[in-house]
Each structure stands twice: as structure tokens, then as C-alpha cells.
Design a protein around this motif. Structure first.
Motif, PDB file in Angstrom:
ATOM      1  N   ASN A 141     -22.580  25.146  -8.053  1.00  0.00           N
ATOM      2  CA  ASN A 141     -22.029  24.694  -6.782  1.00  0.00           C
ATOM      3  C   ASN A 141     -22.000  23.174  -6.734  1.00  0.00           C
ATOM      4  OD1 ASN A 141     -21.255  24.460  -4.078  1.00  0.00           O
ATOM      5  ND2 ASN A 141     -23.379  24.552  -3.373  1.00  0.00           N
ATOM      6  N   VAL A 142     -20.806  22.603  -6.706  1.00  0.00           N
ATOM      7  CA  VAL A 142     -20.653  21.168  -6.542  1.00  0.00           C
ATOM      8  C   VAL A 142     -19.326  20.895  -5.838  1.00  0.00           C
ATOM      9  CG1 VAL A 142     -19.498  20.795  -8.771  1.00  0.00           C
ATOM     10  CG2 VAL A 142     -20.803  18.927  -7.725  1.00  0.00           C
ATOM     11  N   SER A 143     -19.337  19.931  -4.921  1.00  0.00           N
ATOM     12  CA  SER A 143     -18.128  19.493  -4.222  1.00  0.00           C
ATOM     13  C   SER A 143     -18.069  17.980  -4.308  1.00  0.00           C
ATOM     14  CB  SER A 143     -18.156  19.929  -2.753  1.00  0.00           C
ATOM     15  OG  SER A 143     -18.203  21.332  -2.639  1.00  0.00           O
ATOM     16  N   LEU A 144     -16.881  17.450  -4.528  1.00  0.00           N
ATOM     17  CA  LEU A 144     -16.733  16.015  -4.766  1.00  0.00           C
ATOM     18  C   LEU A 144     -15.557  15.453  -3.979  1.00  0.00           C
ATOM     19  CD1 LEU A 144     -16.994  16.431  -8.610  1.00  0.00           C
ATOM     20  CD2 LEU A 144     -18.801  15.421  -7.222  1.00  0.00           C
ATOM     21  N   ILE A 145     -15.714  14.229  -3.517  1.00  0.00           N
ATOM     22  CA  ILE A 145     -14.607  13.442  -2.974  1.00  0.00           C
ATOM     23  C   ILE A 145     -14.420  12.250  -3.900  1.00  0.00           C
ATOM     24  CG2 ILE A 145     -13.808  11.999  -1.072  1.00  0.00           C
ATOM     25  CD1 ILE A 145     -15.363  13.818   0.833  1.00  0.00           C
ATOM     26  N   PHE A 146     -13.191  12.031  -4.322  1.00  0.00           N
ATOM     27  CA  PHE A 146     -12.901  10.977  -5.296  1.00  0.00           C
ATOM     28  C   PHE A 146     -11.663  10.229  -4.832  1.00  0.00           C
ATOM     29  CE2 PHE A 146     -11.225   9.851  -9.704  1.00  0.00           C
ATOM     30  CZ  PHE A 146     -12.156   8.846  -9.931  1.00  0.00           C
ATOM     31  N   GLY A 147     -11.816   8.931  -4.611  1.00  0.00           N
ATOM     32  CA  GLY A 147     -10.673   8.167  -4.128  1.00  0.00           C
ATOM     33  C   GLY A 147     -10.718   6.731  -4.586  1.00  0.00           C
ATOM     34  N   GLY A 148      -9.579   6.065  -4.465  1.00  0.00           N
ATOM     35  CA  GLY A 148      -9.516   4.658  -4.843  1.00  0.00           C
ATOM     36  C   GLY A 148      -8.091   4.226  -5.113  1.00  0.00           C
ATOM     37  N   GLN A 149      -7.975   3.181  -5.911  1.00  0.00           N
ATOM     38  CA  GLN A 149      -6.654   2.637  -6.229  1.00  0.00           C
ATOM     39  C   GLN A 149      -6.680   2.014  -7.620  1.00  0.00           C
ATOM     40  OE1 GLN A 149      -5.240  -0.445  -3.551  1.00  0.00           O
ATOM     41  NE2 GLN A 149      -3.095  -0.088  -4.130  1.00  0.00           N
ATOM     42  N   ILE A 150      -5.634   2.310  -8.395  1.00  0.00           N
ATOM     43  CA  ILE A 150      -5.431   1.712  -9.715  1.00  0.00           C
ATOM     44  C   ILE A 150      -4.164   0.872  -9.656  1.00  0.00           C
ATOM     45  CG2 ILE A 150      -4.886   2.217 -12.140  1.00  0.00           C
ATOM     46  CD1 ILE A 150      -6.607   4.736 -11.869  1.00  0.00           C
ATOM     47  N   ARG A 151      -4.242  -0.311 -10.222  1.00  0.00           N
ATOM     48  CA  ARG A 151      -3.090  -1.225 -10.160  1.00  0.00           C
ATOM     49  C   ARG A 151      -1.826  -0.531 -10.649  1.00  0.00           C
ATOM     50  NH1 ARG A 151      -2.057  -6.316  -9.234  1.00  0.00           N
ATOM     51  NH2 ARG A 151      -4.273  -6.851  -8.982  1.00  0.00           N
ATOM     52  N   GLY A 152      -0.755  -0.679  -9.886  1.00  0.00           N
ATOM     53  CA  GLY A 152       0.515  -0.052 -10.226  1.00  0.00           C
ATOM     54  C   GLY A 152       0.882   1.101  -9.326  1.00  0.00           C
ATOM     55  N   ALA A 162      -6.666  -2.130   1.206  1.00  0.00           N
ATOM     56  CA  ALA A 162      -5.592  -1.783   0.273  1.00  0.00           C
ATOM     57  C   ALA A 162      -5.187  -2.977  -0.591  1.00  0.00           C
ATOM     58  CB  ALA A 162      -4.380  -1.268   1.048  1.00  0.00           C
ATOM     59  N   ASN A 163      -4.963  -2.679  -1.885  1.00  0.00           N
ATOM     60  CA  ASN A 163      -4.422  -3.629  -2.862  1.00  0.00           C
ATOM     61  C   ASN A 163      -5.369  -4.783  -3.223  1.00  0.00           C
ATOM     62  OD1 ASN A 163      -1.900  -2.198  -2.871  1.00  0.00           O
ATOM     63  ND2 ASN A 163      -1.373  -3.242  -0.962  1.00  0.00           N
ATOM     64  N   ARG A 164      -6.655  -4.621  -2.933  1.00  0.00           N
ATOM     65  CA  ARG A 164      -7.624  -5.657  -3.331  1.00  0.00           C
ATOM     66  C   ARG A 164      -8.266  -5.349  -4.679  1.00  0.00           C
ATOM     67  NH1 ARG A 164     -12.269  -7.766   0.115  1.00  0.00           N
ATOM     68  NH2 ARG A 164     -12.338  -9.041  -1.772  1.00  0.00           N
ATOM     69  N   PHE A 165      -8.408  -4.078  -5.020  1.00  0.00           N
ATOM     70  CA  PHE A 165      -9.005  -3.621  -6.281  1.00  0.00           C
ATOM     71  C   PHE A 165     -10.463  -4.083  -6.430  1.00  0.00           C
ATOM     72  CE2 PHE A 165      -4.421  -4.090  -6.877  1.00  0.00           C
ATOM     73  CZ  PHE A 165      -4.086  -2.766  -7.115  1.00  0.00           C
ATOM     74  N   GLU A 166     -11.115  -4.347  -5.341  1.00  0.00           N
ATOM     75  CA  GLU A 166     -12.541  -4.646  -5.271  1.00  0.00           C
ATOM     76  C   GLU A 166     -12.925  -4.691  -3.796  1.00  0.00           C
ATOM     77  OE1 GLU A 166     -13.737  -8.721  -6.260  1.00  0.00           O
ATOM     78  OE2 GLU A 166     -11.590  -9.210  -6.413  1.00  0.00           O
ATOM     79  N   THR A 167     -14.221  -4.646  -3.536  1.00  0.00           N
ATOM     80  CA  THR A 167     -14.669  -4.761  -2.149  1.00  0.00           C
ATOM     81  C   THR A 167     -16.050  -5.383  -2.099  1.00  0.00           C
ATOM     82  OG1 THR A 167     -14.964  -3.587  -0.056  1.00  0.00           O
ATOM     83  CG2 THR A 167     -15.773  -2.491  -2.033  1.00  0.00           C
ATOM     84  N   ASP A 168     -16.304  -6.108  -1.022  1.00  0.00           N
ATOM     85  CA  ASP A 168     -17.641  -6.601  -0.746  1.00  0.00           C
ATOM     86  C   ASP A 168     -18.225  -5.933   0.493  1.00  0.00           C
ATOM     87  OD1 ASP A 168     -16.013  -7.726   1.159  1.00  0.00           O
ATOM     88  OD2 ASP A 168     -16.573  -9.810   0.739  1.00  0.00           O
ATOM     89  N   LYS A 169     -17.497  -4.952   1.017  1.00  0.00           N
ATOM     90  CA  LYS A 169     -17.959  -4.243   2.215  1.00  0.00           C
ATOM     91  C   LYS A 169     -18.709  -2.976   1.798  1.00  0.00           C
ATOM     92  CE  LYS A 169     -14.445  -6.143   5.285  1.00  0.00           C
ATOM     93  NZ  LYS A 169     -13.315  -5.863   6.208  1.00  0.00           N
ATOM     94  N   ILE A 170     -19.912  -3.188   1.286  1.00  0.00           N
ATOM     95  CA  ILE A 170     -20.793  -2.104   0.872  1.00  0.00           C
ATOM     96  C   ILE A 170     -22.139  -2.329   1.553  1.00  0.00           C
ATOM     97  CG2 ILE A 170     -21.945  -0.970  -1.061  1.00  0.00           C
ATOM     98  CD1 ILE A 170     -19.724  -1.866  -2.880  1.00  0.00           C
TER      99      ILE A 170
END
Length: 276
Positions: free
Chosen positions: A116-127, A205-213
Motif C-alpha cells: 500500500n503506497v500513494s504518491l503525489i508527484f508534481g513540478g516543472q521541467i524546462r520546456g 511558475a517558471n522559476r525552476f527553484e524555490t526558497d519558499k520551504i
């Protein structure tokens, strides 16, 4: 148990997870359910996990090195670090889940434990634009849409109503983060198997990094304000609603009316009576 939520908006992505693992009322531990993969300027991805802890930890560990090679003649295997799209990265994640299943499922079944495992996977790759997926125990997955812009895993039912009422694709990032925290607070209020500290990530969106953690405990001033204010405002709204009135002569909104589609419940008054 756990509770995780991922939200996809026009402005970015919001991820929130708790960190409580419950193996019984006297065996409660803290394990983080979120991991961030970031290569500034190229790709940003977040993985949230719920379900069997040993399975989810194995998947997270394997994902960093997992290779998907569909054709033996391919010179380069597909990984989350060279995938050209989030869809391909999600395929690698699905393959990692099946990898762990092939290795552990039979042994787990022998001891009476479900895979039993459930995952959420999200993000952005350039392009390409941002994408958000929910991945199941079989390694298959679905993608968020404008009609369904968020996913929840774990103990999700208590936190769903506020998301349904607030979140749309054009919701602001800060407003969505606030909504996610209210959703988490509602869940923790009703379920002891979900608990702090909380991990919150906001991606523009479109930053490909974050400091909001940020990691949030119960002494966090913003969370304490939100917790107390939400409960107080709910009570104020509840108190502002009229109590039910049975006599239509005394109110414009009577509870009891005639001619409705469903008839009132039938009372049984004698032993020989039947409902039908």
C-alpha cells in the motif's frame, strides 16, 4: 496515517504534508513525507508519500537512481534527472513503485501486510508547463486538470470540503497555501493519526527553484493564528444561521413543508405493520 495535499494553479504549485506515522496508540513517530528534487534553471519536482512507510521510503530512495529503459538499443536510460517532461518523470516514478513491488510484495503478503503506497508527484521541467500527478500502488497515475486542480492522499476526507469550496486554477498562491493549511488543521482536529511538524512548499511558475520551504510546528505564530481564527469564525458563521422552525407561519424558511418529492418517514405503531 498521514495527510498530504498538492495543488496546481495557474500561478504555481503548493505542497503540504504532515509528518506523523502511527503504528498504534502507543507507537507514534515522526517521519517526513515530502522530498524536493531541484536543479535550478532546469527542473523542480516534489514527491509526497502516504501508506506503508517502508514501501514509501524504498520508493523515494530508488527514485533518485531509478532508470527506465524501454528499448535495449537506447543509449541513455530515462531518469527523473534527464526526463524531458513531467509525464516521463512520472513514468520513472511508476517504474520505481513496481520495482519495490517486485522485490517486497510477496514477502509482505506472506506476513499479512498489503502493498500500500500513494504518491503525489508534481513540478516543472524546462520546456513545458507545470504538471501534477497522483500515483497508485500499481505504478499507474492520473494527472490534475483545471476541473480537478488538486490531489490528496492519506487521511483526506476531513480536509476536502474547504479545498472544494476555495481552490480554482486562478486562486492566488498565498491564498492556496492558506487553504491547504486550513485543510490540514481541519484534518488534525478530527484525526489523531495526522500531526506536526508540517512541511510546506510553494513554487512559482517558471522559476525552476524555490526558497519558499518551511517546517511548521504548533508554536508557529501564523499557524496558531490560523488555528484559533478558523475555529472562531466557523462558530460565528454557525451561530449566524437560523435554528430550524417547524411552523411555516413563523418563518420564511420552514423546515417542514408539504408536497416534497420524498414523504416523511413512516412510523410503525402495531406489530403487524410493515414498512413496505
Amino acid at each position: 496515517m498521514t495527510y498530504c495535499v498538492g495543488i496546481k494553479l495557474d500561478a504555481g504549485l503548493v505542497f503540504l504534508s504532515d509528518s506523523r506515522t502511527n503504528a498504534g496508540v502507543d507507537n507514534i513517530s515522526t517521519f517526513r513525507k515530502m522530498i524536493v528534487y531541484e536543479r535550478p534553471g532546469d527542473r523542480f519536482m516534489v514527491l509526497l508519500s502516504a501508506g506503508n512507510l517502508s514501501i514509501s521510503q524504498s520508493v523515494r530512495e530508488i527514485l533518485q537512481v531509478e532508470q527506465l529503459k524501454e528499448d535495449p538499443e537506447d543509449k541513455e536510460s530515462l531518469t527523473i534527472w534527464n526526463a524531458k517532461s513531467m509525464f516521463d518523470a512520472a513514468r520513472v516514478l511508476g517504474n520505481a513503485v513496481r520495482h519495490v513491488y517486485d522485490r517486497d510484495a510477496e514477502a509482505l503478503k506472506y506476513t499479512g501486510v498489503e502493498f500500500n503506497v500513494s504518491l503525489i508527484f508534481g513540478g516543472q521541467i524546462r520546456g513545458e508547463g507545470m504538471r501534477l500527478f497522483q500515483v497508485y500502488s500499481a505504478g499507474n497515475f492520473i494527472e490534475a486538470t483545471p476541473e480537478t486542480p488538486y490531489f490528496q492522499i492519506g487521511e483526506y476526507k476531513y480536509g476536502k470540503p474547504v479545498l472544494d469550496r476555495v481552490i480554482t486554477p486562478d486562486t492566488r498562491l498565498d491564498e492556496a497555501a492558506k487553504c491547504a493549511l486550513v485543510s490540514m488543521d481541519s484534518t488534525m482536529k478530527s484525526n489523531l493519526s495526522v500531526g506536526p511538524p508540517l512541511d510546506l512548499v510553494v513554487y512559482e511558475a517558471n522559476r525552476f527553484e524555490t526558497d519558499k520551504i518551511i517546517s511548521i510546528d504548533m508554536q508557529n505564530p501564523y499557524y496558531r493564528m490560523l488555528h484559533s481564527s478558523w475555529g472562531q469564525k466557523l462558530r460565528e458563521v454557525f451561530d449566524s444561521l437560523d435554528d430550524p422552525v417547524w411552523d411555516d407561519a413563523q418563518t420564511d424558511t420552514p423546515l417542514k413543508t408539504e408536497g416534497g418529492r420524498s414523504k416523511p418517514l413512516k412510523k410503525i405503531t402495531r406489530p403487524e405493520e410493515r414498512l413496505i
